[in-house]
Every structure is written in structure tokens, then in C-alpha cells.
Enzyme design. Structure first.
Site, PDB file in Angstrom:
ATOM      1  N   GLU A   1       1.846   4.072  -4.049  1.00  0.00           N
ATOM      2  CA  GLU A   1       1.353   2.692  -4.187  1.00  0.00           C
ATOM      3  C   GLU A   1       2.294   1.857  -5.039  1.00  0.00           C
ATOM      4  O   GLU A   1       2.603   0.698  -4.704  1.00  0.00           O
ATOM      5  CB  GLU A   1      -0.056   2.713  -4.787  1.00  0.00           C
ATOM      6  CG  GLU A   1      -1.113   3.235  -3.833  1.00  0.00           C
ATOM      7  CD  GLU A   1      -2.398   3.641  -4.525  1.00  0.00           C
ATOM      8  OE1 GLU A   1      -3.392   3.848  -3.810  1.00  0.00           O
ATOM      9  OE2 GLU A   1      -2.408   3.772  -5.780  1.00  0.00           O
TER      10      GLU A   1
ATOM     11  N   GLU B   1       2.068 -17.456 -34.039  1.00  0.00           N
ATOM     12  CA  GLU B   1       2.706 -16.224 -33.569  1.00  0.00           C
ATOM     13  C   GLU B   1       2.120 -15.772 -32.232  1.00  0.00           C
ATOM     14  O   GLU B   1       1.019 -16.170 -31.848  1.00  0.00           O
ATOM     15  CB  GLU B   1       2.545 -15.117 -34.630  1.00  0.00           C
ATOM     16  CG  GLU B   1       3.125 -13.752 -34.269  1.00  0.00           C
ATOM     17  CD  GLU B   1       4.631 -13.757 -34.010  1.00  0.00           C
ATOM     18  OE1 GLU B   1       5.010 -14.283 -32.936  1.00  0.00           O
ATOM     19  OE2 GLU B   1       5.394 -13.238 -34.843  1.00  0.00           O
TER      20      GLU B   1
ATOM     21  N   ASP C   1      -4.948  -2.783  -2.388  1.00  0.00           N
ATOM     22  CA  ASP C   1      -6.283  -2.185  -2.443  1.00  0.00           C
ATOM     23  C   ASP C   1      -6.333  -1.037  -3.452  1.00  0.00           C
ATOM     24  O   ASP C   1      -7.305  -0.291  -3.508  1.00  0.00           O
ATOM     25  CB  ASP C   1      -6.753  -1.718  -1.064  1.00  0.00           C
ATOM     26  CG  ASP C   1      -5.816  -0.722  -0.414  1.00  0.00           C
ATOM     27  OD1 ASP C   1      -5.421   0.245  -1.083  1.00  0.00           O
ATOM     28  OD2 ASP C   1      -5.479  -0.908   0.770  1.00  0.00           O
TER      29      ASP C   1
ATOM     30  N   ASP D   1       0.856  -1.182   0.000  1.00  0.00           N
ATOM     31  CA  ASP D   1       0.000   0.000   0.000  1.00  0.00           C
ATOM     32  C   ASP D   1       0.891   1.231   0.000  1.00  0.00           C
ATOM     33  O   ASP D   1       2.097   1.160   0.278  1.00  0.00           O
ATOM     34  CB  ASP D   1      -0.910  -0.002   1.230  1.00  0.00           C
ATOM     35  CG  ASP D   1      -2.093   0.959   1.083  1.00  0.00           C
ATOM     36  OD1 ASP D   1      -2.324   1.438  -0.052  1.00  0.00           O
ATOM     37  OD2 ASP D   1      -2.772   1.220   2.082  1.00  0.00           O
TER      38      ASP D   1
ATOM     39  N   HIS E   1       8.071 -17.360 -42.216  1.00  0.00           N
ATOM     40  CA  HIS E   1       7.209 -17.259 -43.394  1.00  0.00           C
ATOM     41  C   HIS E   1       7.627 -16.100 -44.298  1.00  0.00           C
ATOM     42  O   HIS E   1       8.333 -15.175 -43.877  1.00  0.00           O
ATOM     43  CB  HIS E   1       5.753 -17.068 -42.963  1.00  0.00           C
ATOM     44  CG  HIS E   1       5.533 -15.798 -42.177  1.00  0.00           C
ATOM     45  ND1 HIS E   1       5.447 -14.553 -42.765  1.00  0.00           N
ATOM     46  CD2 HIS E   1       5.393 -15.592 -40.843  1.00  0.00           C
ATOM     47  CE1 HIS E   1       5.253 -13.637 -41.842  1.00  0.00           C
ATOM     48  NE2 HIS E   1       5.227 -14.233 -40.665  1.00  0.00           N
TER      49      HIS E   1
ATOM     50  N   ASP F   1      -1.259  -0.986   5.162  1.00  0.00           N
ATOM     51  CA  ASP F   1      -1.824   0.354   5.335  1.00  0.00           C
ATOM     52  C   ASP F   1      -1.220   1.034   6.561  1.00  0.00           C
ATOM     53  O   ASP F   1      -0.883   2.228   6.530  1.00  0.00           O
ATOM     54  CB  ASP F   1      -3.344   0.252   5.461  1.00  0.00           C
ATOM     55  CG  ASP F   1      -4.004   1.608   5.668  1.00  0.00           C
ATOM     56  OD1 ASP F   1      -4.034   2.382   4.701  1.00  0.00           O
ATOM     57  OD2 ASP F   1      -4.478   1.877   6.800  1.00  0.00           O
TER      58      ASP F   1
END
Length: 403
Positions: A52, A282, A76, A11, A206, A126
């Protein structure tokens, strides 16, 4: 002692947004809920979202220090979780380098799962973040009550999740792999091995399409060969026939730009049967399909930085290179087992072929961005029963017509 799996709760916040800011992160044992590590820091003046992200980064660094292989990251912050999952764009320029740093850390683990949780389930992190914000604001330190918070044990992730299943399979392969079967464990030797005991894979990209010429992301969309691509394919077919007059199989991605290339090669070899394998398809570029690099840079700058920083990050609604590598490993192992001592032509796309070559050379992920593979280019790889490898050539294009 290293731990297999951990839970990160992270947090961050600021008083004023921006204002005095700090973060908190807790690393737990998933079975007992025991706190294995804590991190918190006052970071001066910053926004909530910056704090955060700093909390997530600190938690990932702590998990890496503990030697964890799997991580369940819980926050959160809906914004950070959705951005790290690639579902939301990272529009704020201040968050992009932090997201890229977090993505690079994610790449150090076998599996990472992000989960949003309500704030009441993130009380420990927190509390640490609030103490750090107090420190940033010059307030007296709070008591260490946060350290006494004990939460009930929670599972890291659903045991049947696809990502977890792939990680367990990879770990089991690594644990049972004997010395000599992993390129990193093969004893170094200059002694030549007899080529007739190796399985030779002739890897062919390819021929060109309109998207190739326009430098657009071309993943799962079935874009056909262009006129130039068809000319390239004819030249490539002749070159493969000269390299390997005797071929046991031609195996192709199911997309038409590959099957057309494979059929031309099979015809030059005397109508060798062509079979398709979905694992050779791919990378799924998701929302970036059909767009140029410049368009992606303009529309998804943060997501692009994160993708370039880690092979475990997928484009929005797409597939990560780590997931593609799991497919290419599976199909190459199957071909080696099915055709021991024989030659197999593999027709695929730029990303799968790069990943096969990266692993064969024991290269790091930077190899993927430094290697250039032309349309209709040829690479040759030998693999012996004891796990020995020799990359004979990469991106041979001498046979192609000049522009």
C-alpha cells in the site's frame, strides 16, 4: 503540460500477507475524472501495508512528473492514511522508511490532502494492484478491463479547507510577485545599497528556560525564563541598544519567555512600547511538547523520521514548519510595510527565526537542521523596498555571559 491539481487513487496488497505482492496507482483530473497516469508493479514477497505504501509513493511520483501543485490522495488503507496524517504511530520498522519517502514526496507539492475511501470507490487502483499481484505469483496477466473503469468526477478537496486556502494565497502571491521582490529573482549585484532605505529586523531568540537547558521540545507551553535566562536577557538588551540606539518598535511572541525578553530590550532602548504578534509564536509540537529528542525517538520513531524528512509533516496533533513559515512570512511582510526604512526588534523562538533566515538566504530545508541558534542570540536582516535582502549577522552571542 503541467496540471494544477490531481487526484491520486492508490492501493496495494499481497496474497498471504506476506506473499506475492503488488501495487496500483491512478492519477486523475479532478474535474473530468480522466486518467492522466497509471502505475503498477509486482514487488515480490511483501506485506499488504508495504504494498500500500509503495502504491502511494508511485502515485505521488507520477503526480510530481505531471507537474501537479495540489494533490488529493485517496486510499482504502486506513492505516496508511492515518499514519500519513500523523494521527497513528508507525510501529512496524519496515514501514518507517516508506513513510519517510512518502513524506519527502509530499514536500514537493503546495498542498496534499489524504482521504480514506471505501474499497468500492478504489476499484481502478485495486484492479491494477491485483494484476501486479498475479504477476508476482507467476499467474497469467489479466485483461486490461481495469483501464476502462470510469468514475464520476469528484472535487479534490473542500474549497474552504484551510490548507487549500493557504495554498491558493501562496500561489496568488507568487503569480503577482514582480521581478526583484523574490530573493530568487533579484538580479545578482555587488553594488551596495544605501542602508538608510532598508528596514532592519533585529531577530532575537528569547532567553534560556528550564526546557532549553534540558533540551526539551518547547512550543506553545508558556515556560518562563530561568535565572540564567534572565541574566542572558539583560546582556542581550544592552547589546541591542548598542546595535540600534533608535528603534521604531519591539514586537514579540505572546509567550512569557519572549515578552520578558522584549520588555528588557525595550527598557534598555528607553521604554519603547512592546506589542505582541501571534504569528511569532513557536511551532506547536503537539504530543512532543516537553519531551526530549530521545523520548520522541523512542515513542514516535516513524513520525519523527517523516517530520525530519519534510517541512510539510507535523508532529502528532501539532503544526508543520510549512505552516509556521506562512505565519513568519505574513508578520515580516507586515513589519516591512509598517516600518519602511526603520529598525524593528523582533523577539521570537528558534523555529520562526530559522525559517525567516532560511527564506532570506534562499536556502533549502536542510538549513533548518544545520543552523544552531542559541538562547538570547541575535541575528540581523536588512530588507529594501525593491525586495533586496542582506543578512548582516546570524546568532551573535558575544555579549552573553559565559556558563
Amino acid at each position: 503540460m503541467a496540471v494544477r491539481a490531481v487526484v491520486i487513487e492508490a492501493d496495494g496488497g499481497s496474497r498471504g500477507n506476506p506473499g506475492p505482492a503488488g501495487y496500483g496507482a491512478v492519477v486523475r483530473d479532478p474535474a473530468s475524472g480522466e486518467v492522466l497516469a497509471e502505475r503498477s508493479e509486482a514487488i515480490g514477497t511483501a506485506t499488504n501495508n508495504v504494498a500500500e505504501y509503495r502504491g502511494l509513493i508511485a502515485g505521488l511520483e507520477a503526480a510530481a512528473e505531471l507537474g501537479a501543485a495540489e494533490v488529493d490522495a485517496r486510499m482504502d488503507s486506513k492505516l496508511v492514511v492515518e499514519q500519513m496524517c500523523g494521527r497513528w504511530q508507525i510501529k512496524h520498522p519496515g514501514l518507517r522508511p516508506l513513510a519517510a519517502q512518502a513524506a519527502a514526496l509530499v514536500g514537493r507539492f503546495a498542498a496534499v490532502r489524504f482521504q480514506w475511501i471505501p474499497r468500492e470507490r478504489n476499484r481502478h487502483a485495486d484492479a491494477l494492484a491485483n494484476a501486479a499481484m498475479d504477476a508476482a505469483a507467476g499467474k497469467p496477466a489479466r485483461t486490461a478491463a481495469a483501464a476502462a473503469i470510469v468514475e464520476p468526477p469528484r472535487e479534490v478537496a473542500a474549497p474552504d479547507s484551510p490548507g487549500r486556502a493557504r495554498a491558493r494565497e501562496a500561489a496568488a502571491r507568487a503569480a503577482t510577485r514582480g521581478a526583484g521582490s523574490d530573493p530568487a529573482t533579484i538580479p545578482a549585484s555587488w553594488e551596495p545599497q544605501p542602508s538608510d532605505t532598508a528596514t532592519r529586523l533585529i531577530l532575537v531568540r528569547h532567553g534560556e528556560t528550564e526546557f532549553t537547558e534540558q533540551r526539551r521540545y518547547s512550543g506553545r507551553g508558556d515556560v518562563p525564563l530561568s535565572a540564567r535566562g534572565r541574566a542572558q536577557v539583560r546582556a542581550t538588551a544592552a547589546r541591542v541598544a548598542a546595535l540600534a540606539p533608535s528603534v521604531a518598535a519591539v514586537v514579540s511572541s505572546p509567550l512569557s519567555r519572549c515578552t520578558a525578553t522584549a520588555e528588557a530590550i525595550a527598557g534598555a532602548l528607553g521604554d519603547v512600547p512592546v506589542r505582541t504578534a501571534g504569528d511569532l509564536i513557536e511551532c506547536d509540537f503537539g504530543a512532543w511538547e516537553g519531551r526530549t529528542f530521545a523520548e520522541v525517538r523512542a515513542g514516535w520513531p516513524g513520525e519523527l523520521d517523516a517530520w525530519l524528512a519534510s517541512t510539510r509533516v507535523a508532529p502528532p496533533d501539532g503544526e508543520s514548519f510549512t505552516e509556521v513559515a506562512a505565519r513568519t512570512t505574513r508578520i515580516t511582510d507586515a513589519l516591512i510595510e509598517a516600518y519602511p526604512g526603520e529598525t524593528v526588534v523582533v523577539v521570537s523562538h528558534v523555529s520562526p527565526i530559522k525559517l525567516v533566515l532560511r527564506d532570506a538566504l534562499s536556502a533549502d530545508d536542510a538549513f533548518l537542521h544545520r543552523l544552531y541558534l542559541d538562547a538570547a542570540g541575535i541575528s540581523v536582516l536588512d530588507r529594501w523596498p525593491d525586495g533586496g535582502l542582506a543578512v548582516r549577522s546570524i546568532n551573535d552571542t558575544a555579549h552573553l555571559p559565559t556558563p
